[in-house]
Design an enzyme around this catalytic site. Structure first.
Site, short mmCIF file in Angstrom:
data_model
loop_
_atom_site.label_atom_id
_atom_site.label_comp_id
_atom_site.label_asym_id
_atom_site.label_seq_id
_atom_site.Cartn_x
_atom_site.Cartn_y
_atom_site.Cartn_z
N GLY A 6 24.60 52.97 28.43
CA GLY A 6 23.36 54.00 28.74
C GLY A 6 22.51 53.24 29.67
CG ASP B 238 40.23 44.77 39.42
OD1 ASP B 238 39.09 44.35 38.64
OD2 ASP B 238 40.77 44.28 40.43
O1 F6P Z 1 41.53 41.78 40.09
C1 F6P Z 1 41.16 41.15 39.14
C2 F6P Z 1 39.79 40.55 39.25
O2 F6P Z 1 39.17 39.92 38.24
C3 F6P Z 1 38.66 41.47 40.12
O3 F6P Z 1 38.18 42.06 39.38
C4 F6P Z 1 37.92 39.90 40.82
O4 F6P Z 1 37.40 40.56 42.03
C5 F6P Z 1 38.93 39.10 41.11
O5 F6P Z 1 40.12 39.35 40.11
C6 F6P Z 1 38.57 37.64 41.01
O6 F6P Z 1 39.67 36.95 41.36
P1 F6P Z 1 39.89 35.40 40.91
O7 F6P Z 1 39.85 35.17 39.45
O8 F6P Z 1 41.06 34.84 41.72
O9 F6P Z 1 38.39 34.51 41.39
#
Ligand code: F6P
Length: 333
Positions: free
Chosen positions: A196, A138
């Site tokens: 883009g 993230d």
């Molecule tokens: O923090 C990483 C992340 O992939 C976020 O982008 C996403 O909101 C979350 O984890 C998803 O979590 P999980 O794999 O527990 O569904």
């Protein structure tokens, strides 16, 4: 502990774990931790499944050979988890007892804010020192320009956007593409700019849906093709499906599709940037821990290693780059 004692004492065994959502480059970081510790004659215990494995005593020594041939792989050989039990007093007590039984004197925690929070509470209760390394796709962690896994995730999202553009263009369709990022828009902004995109919707930007409508109407008048709208999953106007529905209701003559990229963004070979970052930060975390530092995380800011307290990392929010946001608007005209 007196400064004199700190100076003489060196830990003999430390632990390493990966916690929270996995991210490409975590293996490179584990490798760097094990080999940097070996350089100082310190043993490393690999703790599986993050705090949950600590509670369930899933840990064993990791030697330098065991971290060979992993730098190129996504995921984490130690596995990862989000542990609810570690949030309880009993869970942390079990974790502490297991660390003591395994002679683990300090930990390198690879993860995000949740990991830093847990490690900080653990130190306050049981005095187990820890240093964090930022591992999350993230890029939402304060104290580092980039987190381990972010570069790879942006490139994975970009590859998908490029492919979707091919089919969008062939059919004159408009695609809403949702990318990950929890409540931050880093992946969306960078993959959207690089891909883009005609519009990028971010949680950090107010009124971006109104902007999208205005731009779309303007593009339509100018007969400019409009095919890719990147939506951050944390966008305050809703998820890509909801936004697309609203959009469809207003522009019913257009052929609109939604693509949610999802966990594909978490996997795959780490990019060179992520491997270099993970190696640098795995090494820096060990150096900090062995120097007697605790409750801090390491990061790279302006190409230099920087150390930030957990409390600063947790309480500050990293902002997206407004220059890139403006650029994306100018270039999508
Ligand atoms: O923090 C990483 C992340 O992939 C976020 O982008 C996403 O909101 C979350 O984890 C998803 O979590 P999980 O794999 O527990 O569904």
């Amino acid at each position: 502990m007196s400064a004199f004692f700190l100076h003489l004492y060196q830990m003999k065994r430390i632990g390493v774990m990966t916690s929270g959502g996995d991210a490409p480059g975590m293996n490179a970081c584990i490798r760097a931790v094990v080999r940097s510790a070996a350089f100082h004659n310190v043993e490393v215990v690999g703790i599986r499944r993050g705090f949950q494995g600590m509670i369930e005593n899933e840990m064993s020594l990791l030697n330098v050979n065991e971290v060979g041939n992993i730098i190129q792989y996504g995921g984490t050989i130690l596995k990862s988890a989000r542990s609810k039990e570690f949030m309880t007093v009993e869970g942390r007590r079990k974790a502490y007892d297991n660390l003591v039984a395994n002679n683990v004197e300090g930990i390198v925690c690879i993860g995000g804010n949740g990991t830093y929070t847990g490690a900080g509470v653990f130190y306050n209760e049981y005095g187990i020192p820890s240093v964090g390394a930022p591992g999350t796709i993230d890029n939402d962690l304060y104290g580092t320009d980039f987190t381990i896994g972010y570069d790879t995730a942006v490139n994975t999202a970009l590859d998908a956007i490029d492919r979707i553009r091919d089919t969008a263009d062939s059919h004159n369709r408009i695609f809403f593409i949702e990318v990950m990022g929890r409540d931050s828009g880093f992946i969306a902004l960078n993959s959207g700019l690089a891909g883009g995109a005609e519009a990028i919707l971010l949680p950090e930007i107010m009124n971006d849906y109104d902007d999208l409508i205005a731009n779309f109407e303007d593009n339509t008048k100018r007969k400019k093709a409009f095919s890719i709208i990147v939506v951050a999953e944390g966008e305050t106007n809703g998820h890509a499906f909801e936004i697309a529905e609203k959009f469809k209701a207003r522009f019913s003559e257009f052929d609109i599709r939604v693509s949610v990229l999802g966990h594909i963004q978490r996997g795959g070979k780490p990019s060179a940037n992520d491997r270099v970052l993970a190696s640098t930060l795995g090494n820096a975390a060990v150096e900090q821990l062995l120097a007697g530092n605790t409750n801090v995380c390491v990061g790279v800011v302006n190409q230099e290693v920087k150390v930030t307290s957990y409390s600063d990392a947790i309480s500050n929010r990293k902002s997206i780059n407004p220059v890139l946001w403006n650029l994306s608007k100018i270039l999508s005209y």
